[in-house]
Design a protein around this motif. Structure first.
Motif, PDB file in Angstrom:
ATOM      1  N   VAL A 122       0.832  -1.206   0.000  1.00  0.00           N
ATOM      2  CA  VAL A 122       0.000   0.000   0.000  1.00  0.00           C
ATOM      3  C   VAL A 122       0.864   1.251   0.000  1.00  0.00           C
ATOM      4  O   VAL A 122       0.605   2.217  -0.729  1.00  0.00           O
ATOM      5  N   LEU A 123       1.902   1.241   0.829  1.00  0.00           N
ATOM      6  CA  LEU A 123       2.793   2.400   0.882  1.00  0.00           C
ATOM      7  C   LEU A 123       3.488   2.630  -0.455  1.00  0.00           C
ATOM      8  O   LEU A 123       3.672   3.783  -0.878  1.00  0.00           O
ATOM      9  N   SER A 124       3.884   1.547  -1.124  1.00  0.00           N
ATOM     10  CA  SER A 124       4.551   1.694  -2.419  1.00  0.00           C
ATOM     11  C   SER A 124       3.627   2.361  -3.432  1.00  0.00           C
ATOM     12  O   SER A 124       4.059   3.235  -4.202  1.00  0.00           O
ATOM     13  N   VAL A 125       2.359   1.954  -3.437  1.00  0.00           N
ATOM     14  CA  VAL A 125       1.407   2.566  -4.359  1.00  0.00           C
ATOM     15  C   VAL A 125       1.229   4.042  -4.033  1.00  0.00           C
ATOM     16  O   VAL A 125       1.271   4.906  -4.917  1.00  0.00           O
ATOM     17  N   LEU A 127       3.274   6.030  -2.375  1.00  0.00           N
ATOM     18  CA  LEU A 127       4.511   6.766  -2.624  1.00  0.00           C
ATOM     19  C   LEU A 127       4.690   7.058  -4.106  1.00  0.00           C
ATOM     20  O   LEU A 127       5.171   8.131  -4.480  1.00  0.00           O
ATOM     21  N   ALA A 128       4.312   6.110  -4.952  1.00  0.00           N
ATOM     22  CA  ALA A 128       4.392   6.364  -6.387  1.00  0.00           C
ATOM     23  C   ALA A 128       3.471   7.514  -6.785  1.00  0.00           C
ATOM     24  O   ALA A 128       3.835   8.368  -7.599  1.00  0.00           O
ATOM     25  N   LEU A 129       2.294   7.558  -6.161  1.00  0.00           N
ATOM     26  CA  LEU A 129       1.337   8.628  -6.471  1.00  0.00           C
ATOM     27  C   LEU A 129       1.772   9.969  -5.897  1.00  0.00           C
ATOM     28  O   LEU A 129       1.222  11.008  -6.268  1.00  0.00           O
ATOM     29  N   ALA A 130       2.744   9.953  -4.994  1.00  0.00           N
ATOM     30  CA  ALA A 130       3.253  11.226  -4.475  1.00  0.00           C
ATOM     31  C   ALA A 130       3.865  12.066  -5.579  1.00  0.00           C
ATOM     32  O   ALA A 130       3.975  13.289  -5.460  1.00  0.00           O
ATOM     33  N   ASP A 140      -4.904   9.902   2.823  1.00  0.00           N
ATOM     34  CA  ASP A 140      -3.802  10.271   3.708  1.00  0.00           C
ATOM     35  C   ASP A 140      -4.240  10.355   5.162  1.00  0.00           C
ATOM     36  O   ASP A 140      -3.494   9.953   6.071  1.00  0.00           O
ATOM     37  N   LEU A 141      -5.443  10.864   5.415  1.00  0.00           N
ATOM     38  CA  LEU A 141      -5.932  10.917   6.793  1.00  0.00           C
ATOM     39  C   LEU A 141      -6.139   9.507   7.350  1.00  0.00           C
ATOM     40  O   LEU A 141      -5.778   9.220   8.497  1.00  0.00           O
ATOM     41  N   ALA A 142      -6.733   8.630   6.538  1.00  0.00           N
ATOM     42  CA  ALA A 142      -6.956   7.259   6.993  1.00  0.00           C
ATOM     43  C   ALA A 142      -5.628   6.546   7.245  1.00  0.00           C
ATOM     44  O   ALA A 142      -5.455   5.838   8.248  1.00  0.00           O
ATOM     45  N   LEU A 143      -4.681   6.737   6.357  1.00  0.00           N
ATOM     46  CA  LEU A 143      -3.380   6.090   6.525  1.00  0.00           C
ATOM     47  C   LEU A 143      -2.659   6.622   7.753  1.00  0.00           C
ATOM     48  O   LEU A 143      -2.042   5.853   8.508  1.00  0.00           O
ATOM     49  N   ARG A 144      -2.727   7.948   7.964  1.00  0.00           N
ATOM     50  CA  ARG A 144      -2.068   8.534   9.137  1.00  0.00           C
ATOM     51  C   ARG A 144      -2.665   7.965  10.438  1.00  0.00           C
ATOM     52  O   ARG A 144      -1.941   7.621  11.377  1.00  0.00           O
ATOM     53  N   LEU A 156       6.325   7.567  10.366  1.00  0.00           N
ATOM     54  CA  LEU A 156       6.286   6.987   9.034  1.00  0.00           C
ATOM     55  C   LEU A 156       7.547   7.342   8.245  1.00  0.00           C
ATOM     56  O   LEU A 156       8.098   6.515   7.515  1.00  0.00           O
ATOM     57  N   GLU A 157       8.037   8.555   8.404  1.00  0.00           N
ATOM     58  CA  GLU A 157       9.223   8.982   7.672  1.00  0.00           C
ATOM     59  C   GLU A 157      10.427   8.109   8.019  1.00  0.00           C
ATOM     60  O   GLU A 157      11.200   7.716   7.144  1.00  0.00           O
ATOM     61  N   ASP A 158      10.574   7.781   9.312  1.00  0.00           N
ATOM     62  CA  ASP A 158      11.682   6.905   9.717  1.00  0.00           C
ATOM     63  C   ASP A 158      11.532   5.518   9.108  1.00  0.00           C
ATOM     64  O   ASP A 158      12.508   4.896   8.678  1.00  0.00           O
ATOM     65  N   PHE A 159      10.301   5.004   9.092  1.00  0.00           N
ATOM     66  CA  PHE A 159      10.063   3.683   8.518  1.00  0.00           C
ATOM     67  C   PHE A 159      10.408   3.662   7.032  1.00  0.00           C
ATOM     68  O   PHE A 159      11.037   2.722   6.534  1.00  0.00           O
ATOM     69  N   LEU A 160      10.018   4.706   6.316  1.00  0.00           N
ATOM     70  CA  LEU A 160      10.304   4.770   4.888  1.00  0.00           C
ATOM     71  C   LEU A 160      11.803   4.844   4.626  1.00  0.00           C
ATOM     72  O   LEU A 160      12.314   4.217   3.707  1.00  0.00           O
ATOM     73  N   ASN A 161      12.507   5.603   5.433  1.00  0.00           N
ATOM     74  CA  ASN A 161      13.963   5.698   5.276  1.00  0.00           C
ATOM     75  C   ASN A 161      14.628   4.362   5.592  1.00  0.00           C
ATOM     76  O   ASN A 161      15.540   3.919   4.897  1.00  0.00           O
ATOM     77  N   ARG A 162      14.145   3.717   6.645  1.00  0.00           N
ATOM     78  CA  ARG A 162      14.748   2.479   7.099  1.00  0.00           C
ATOM     79  C   ARG A 162      14.531   1.354   6.088  1.00  0.00           C
ATOM     80  O   ARG A 162      15.402   0.525   5.857  1.00  0.00           O
ATOM     81  N   GLY A 163      13.386   1.312   5.487  1.00  0.00           N
ATOM     82  CA  GLY A 163      13.064   0.232   4.561  1.00  0.00           C
ATOM     83  C   GLY A 163      13.484   0.486   3.135  1.00  0.00           C
ATOM     84  O   GLY A 163      13.276  -0.360   2.269  1.00  0.00           O
ATOM     85  N   GLY A 164      14.062   1.656   2.854  1.00  0.00           N
ATOM     86  CA  GLY A 164      14.526   1.943   1.511  1.00  0.00           C
ATOM     87  C   GLY A 164      13.467   2.484   0.587  1.00  0.00           C
ATOM     88  O   GLY A 164      13.750   2.816  -0.571  1.00  0.00           O
ATOM     89  N   LEU A 165      12.215   2.626   1.076  1.00  0.00           N
ATOM     90  CA  LEU A 165      11.152   3.118   0.208  1.00  0.00           C
ATOM     91  C   LEU A 165      11.341   4.594  -0.117  1.00  0.00           C
ATOM     92  O   LEU A 165      11.041   5.045  -1.222  1.00  0.00           O
ATOM     93  N   ALA A 166      11.844   5.366   0.859  1.00  0.00           N
ATOM     94  CA  ALA A 166      12.077   6.786   0.612  1.00  0.00           C
ATOM     95  C   ALA A 166      13.129   6.977  -0.467  1.00  0.00           C
ATOM     96  O   ALA A 166      13.011   7.858  -1.330  1.00  0.00           O
TER      97      ALA A 166
END
Length: 896
Positions: A122-125, A127-130, A140-144, A156-166
């Motif tokens: 879900v995050l990948s989808v 993030l692509a739409l970002a 975005d409200l529901a995800l937050r 969430l920002e730390d998770f994205l950095n840690r997992g390489g998605l960012a």
């Protein structure tokens, strides 16, 4: 059931023989995707389309399925690259026309190695739409809200950095989510402190939506937003949030409109056809985003159009997924029918699950499979996915039942001579002859098949490789290979064809095939390692299976050994090995396998295997000494120095190819005992064959004379490269890096990097460990987790049986403690070194540890240093003092 009996009994070769054409042309797959995507874009842009329609049939997915290794992941990646950048599209693929639509691809790897989970999907989808450049507030409200509930304290920002998605998608999503939260809070006139709390914002928003306030009219069009915000924010709820994404995409202004293309690869790895939890979540994603287009690749077809899955998945049946309905399972199409608008394309053979599905559907009684699970399992495994084998097995099943017996699984551990007859039926006699000859090879080219067949022209082989049962790997050493089942059956079945081969015919073909491999090896470059290993693997298998003399395999084995690269040579068991006396080829396979596997096995196991090889007495004398020499090396690594010395002396006295190596081994044993003058004198007479420079380096570094040692190792590396011995070059560079890591030489990082680079091309366990210890030495004295890293490394080394590497690591620890003036640590390291060297070999490491820590030496080893002991002590102590000064300078200037 009667008609099903008739189809099974009166089926013909033509009905299935073409079902397993190899997938080599990807242009059709690209055209298939382009056509489906063009129709999808036209559909979602029509006035009748509604993104929030939850009842309309879905036609937004295409599926490619086929056996593992046939190129599905490569195809998925190529699709993504071509959609991102037209410049990366292969020339033969036509340029698509999307009617001005903007395509936004995102590829998601579902393989277990990628550690997938639904959150990441879900995050990948999202993030692509970002890349659209604007918040999608409903989602975005529901995800937050979900994230803060499921991952408290983990932004969430730390998770994205840690997992390489960012790194892959950029860092815009957290800012867009915060912007959406702030906008909604402002619209609801919430104070700033409250506006930062997602729970209060969503609570107020739900109330406003229920009351239909004008302040939230922008979100009021999403009829299900309030329900989703009120639901428990768990994984099940998250799987419905894609509906919010679809709604947000549908209301984008024309300038921002995009069509997401979501490529889900390795779909088979999310579960199986019994455990569908992950699949259920992904199916919701596809269903709830009808304005997105999905390209799914996996080993099995999607069964979503099967009504029998009701209750396992949410949306099933042909009315839900008309494009996924398979109209004719027994005929596995390689291209979907335009008439039926099928959205699934088979690439290559059936997967095991599709074999089972095929067999379950083919014969049934009252809607239940007639063929039992156990029998279907045996047939599926034996078939290698070939539909023709499945058909023959079905007919065998019916024949056994017709004779009055009950079919058993053992009845289907069976080769079908009819498979050969059907395979050969439309081949010419020369083609059949070449086919049988080619079956001796696991892979081949036209020249190899022609030579093995003993025919004067290549024409029959050229025609043969065009047949569908011959697969092509364009970038392989030999590009062609027979379908695994065809090859096994031709070699193993009781062939009843008119031109069948006798045992003598097979023997003569094996002699020709072995000779052909030898000719190819000799005609290749001396440094063509890929050709060498390929010829050895195939040649050893043929010599073993047909009990042939080793011939050119002896020289090839020497070349393999001399490079010290050690690619695995493990061969599949001979089909006739049980109860058959071992041959020289069997023993040579075991010898080379033991040498290669010693990089991954405890040295004690290596000694055991090499003893068994030597005891057979089946190898020629020149290869027998290989077993003796490498057994002696392994014994030295284990600390069994007397046995090692005896083996080295035996090989050195024999004067064979390894005599110089054995003399080097004896020099090493002198060094291990601390007799450095004898080792250095021996090195002067070793020459290149005895790796003289490396022996000099090994003697010099323990004297603390790092400049001379590094120079010697550098010369050894240069000689290795000059002679094309990549293993020697890598080993020498590993020790050069290890030596310089004790010093403050600024090139140490580069030397370690070069060592890692050279080792990436070979398989040398001890040298790899040397480079990792060098990295510890480089960081010695710092607070970079040296002790923890050393502990992890020690555990790895202990499993290998490499006693001398364990002692090197402990010496590195002693260096670290000395720099930090850690007396307790130094004492513990010295104690461990005493234990490791209690047999007397490497005992001078204990002396060196005292030298580094500037401790008195009450019980010195019997080492005969090249210089006065005080000189050696001063050199080692100076390296500690120099490292302290360097670290102090860095601390003063703030240099890392």
């Amino acid at each position: 059931m009667a008609s099903r009996d008739l189809r099974a009994l009166f089926s013909t070769n033509d009905r299935t023989l073409g079902a397993a054409e190899a997938f080599t042309n990807r242009q059709a797959q690209w055209g298939f995707v382009v056509t489906a995507l063009t129709e999808h874009v036209r559909h979602v842009n029509s006035p009748a389309f509604a993104a929030d329609d939850l009842e309309a049939a879905r036609d937004n997915v295409v599926v490619f399925h086929g056996i593992g290794g046939i190129g599905k992941s490569t195809l998925s990646r190529k699709f993504e690259a071509s959609l991102v950048d037209p410049g990366q599209r292969p020339a033969q693929w036509g340029a698509p026309v999307w009617g001005g639509a903007r395509i936004l691809p995102v590829r998601i790897d579902l393989a277990r190695s990628a550690n997938p989970d639904f959150e990441k999907v879900v995050l990948s989808v999202r993030l692509a739409l970002a890349g659209i450049g604007r918040p999608l507030p409903a989602f975005d409200l529901a995800l937050r809200r979900y994230w803060e509930h499921q991952h408290p304290g983990d932004p969430l920002e730390d998770f994205l950095n840690r997992g390489g998605l960012a790194a892959r998608f950029g860092k815009a999503l957290p800012q867009q989510m915060q912007s959406a939260l702030a906008d909604v809070a402002q619209a609801l006139l919430l104070p700033g402190t409250v506006g930062s709390a997602i729970g209060q914002v969503t609570g107020a928003l739900v109330g406003a939506l229920r009351e239909r306030r004008q302040t939230v009219r922008a979100l009021s069009g999403c009829a299900r937003l309030a329900d989703l915000l009120e639901s428990e924010p768990d994984l099940d709820s998250l799987s419905y949030y894609p509906h919010l994404l679809a709604w947000e995409l549908a209301r984008l202004p024309a300038a921002k409109k995009v069509t997401p293309v979501i490529l889900l690869d390795a779909f088979e790895e999310i579960g199986d056809r019994t455990h569908r939890d992950f699949e259920r979540l992904l199916q919701r994603l596809v269903w709830l985003m009808p304005n997105a287009f999905f390209v799914i690749t996996g080993r099995s077809r999607l069964q979503w159009a099967d009504e029998a899955l009701q209750g396992q998945l949410d949306f099933t049946g042909p009315s839900a997924w008309p494009g996924l309905l398979v109209h004719d399972i027994p005929r596995a199409r390689t291209e979907p029918s335009a008439r039926s608008r099928e959205r699934q394309m088979l690439i290559g053979d059936f997967s095991f699950e599709d074999c089972d599905d095929y067999l379950a559907r083919r014969l049934s009684v009252n809607g239940r499979p007639l063929i039992s699970d156990a029998i279907r399992r045996v047939i599926g495994q034996r078939s290698h996915g070939l539909p023709l084998y499945l058909d023959l097995s079905v007919m065998r099943f019916l024949e056994i039942r017709r004779s009055g017996n009950t079919p058993q699984p053992a009845d289907f551990d069976h080769d079908f001579p009819a498979l050969i007859a059907r395979t050969l039926s439309d081949l010419t006699a020369p083609e059949r002859h070449v086919l049988r000859s080619a079956s001796l090879f696991s892979s081949f080219d036209v020249a190899l098949a022609t030579r093995a067949a003993g025919v004067p022209q290549e024409a029959p082989a050229l025609r043969l490789v065009e047949r569908p049962f011959v697969r092509e790997t364009p970038f392989g050493l030999w590009p062609f290979h027979l379908h695994a089942l065809i090859r096994a059956t031709i070699r193993g079945a009781d062939d009843q064809t008119d031109d069948r081969w006798s045992p003598a015919d097979w023997q003569q073909a094996a002699v020709r095939a072995l000779a052909a491999l030898g000719e190819q090896w000799r005609s290749g470059s001396d440094r063509d390692r890929l050709l060498l290993v390929g010829c050895l693997r195939q040649g050893l298998a043929i010599a073993r299976d047909y009990r042939l003399d080793l011939g050119w395999l002896v020289e090839a084995a020497w070349t393999y050994i001399g490079d010290s690269v050690w690619e695995p040579l493990d061969l599949a068991a001979s089909p006739e090995a049980e109860g058959v006396t071992a041959t020289a080829a069997d023993v040579l396979v075991e010898l080379l396998s033991a040498l290669a596997r010693r990089q991954h096995e405890n040295r004690a196991r290596t000694v055991e295997r090499l003893v068994a090889v030597a005891d057979t007495g089946l190898l020629p004398a020149e290869l027998h000494e290989v077993a003796i020499y490498y057994r002696a090396k392994a014994q030295r690594d284990l600390g069994h120095t007397e046995g090692s010395r005896q083996g080295m002396q035996l090989v050195a006295a024999g004067g064979g190819r390894l005599a110089a190596n054995a003399r080097r081994g004896l020099a090493h044993l002198s060094r291990l005992a601390g007799d450095f003058p004898t080792a250095l004198e021996a090195a002067e007479h070793l020459g290149w064959e005895g790796r003289h420079h490396r022996v000099v380096g090994d003697v010099r570094w323990v004297q603390g004379d790092m400049a001379l040692a590094a120079e010697a190792f550098g010369a050894a590396r240069a000689e290795g490269e000059e002679h094309g011995k990549s293993g020697e070059a890598a080993m020498s560079q590993a020790m050069r890096a290890f030596t310089l890591a004790f010093t403050t030489d600024p090139t140490t990082d580069d030397e370690i990097d070069l060592g890692e680079h050279l080792l990436s091309r070979v398989d040398l366990r001890a040298a790899t460990l040397d480079v990792r210890i060098a990295a510890l030495l480089r960081d010695a004295g710092t607070d970079t987790g040296v002790e923890d890293r050393a502990q992890v490394l020690a555990e790895e080394i202990s499993t290998s049986g490499l006693l001398f590497v364990q002692a090197k690591l402990e010496l590195a620890r002693a260096f670290h403690y000395a720099i930090r003036d850690d007396q307790v640590g130094a004492a513990s390291s010295i104690s461990r070194l005493r234990e490791l060297t209690r047999e007397g070999y490497y005992a001078y490491y204990v002396d060196i540890a005292h030298f580094m820590a500037d401790l008195p030496l009450d019980d010195p080893s019997r080492a005969r240093w090249l210089d006065e002991q005080q000189t050696v002590r001063q050199r080692w102590r100076s390296m500690v003092i120099d490292r302290r000064a360097l670290l102090a300078s860095r601390a003063a200037t703030g240099t890392p």
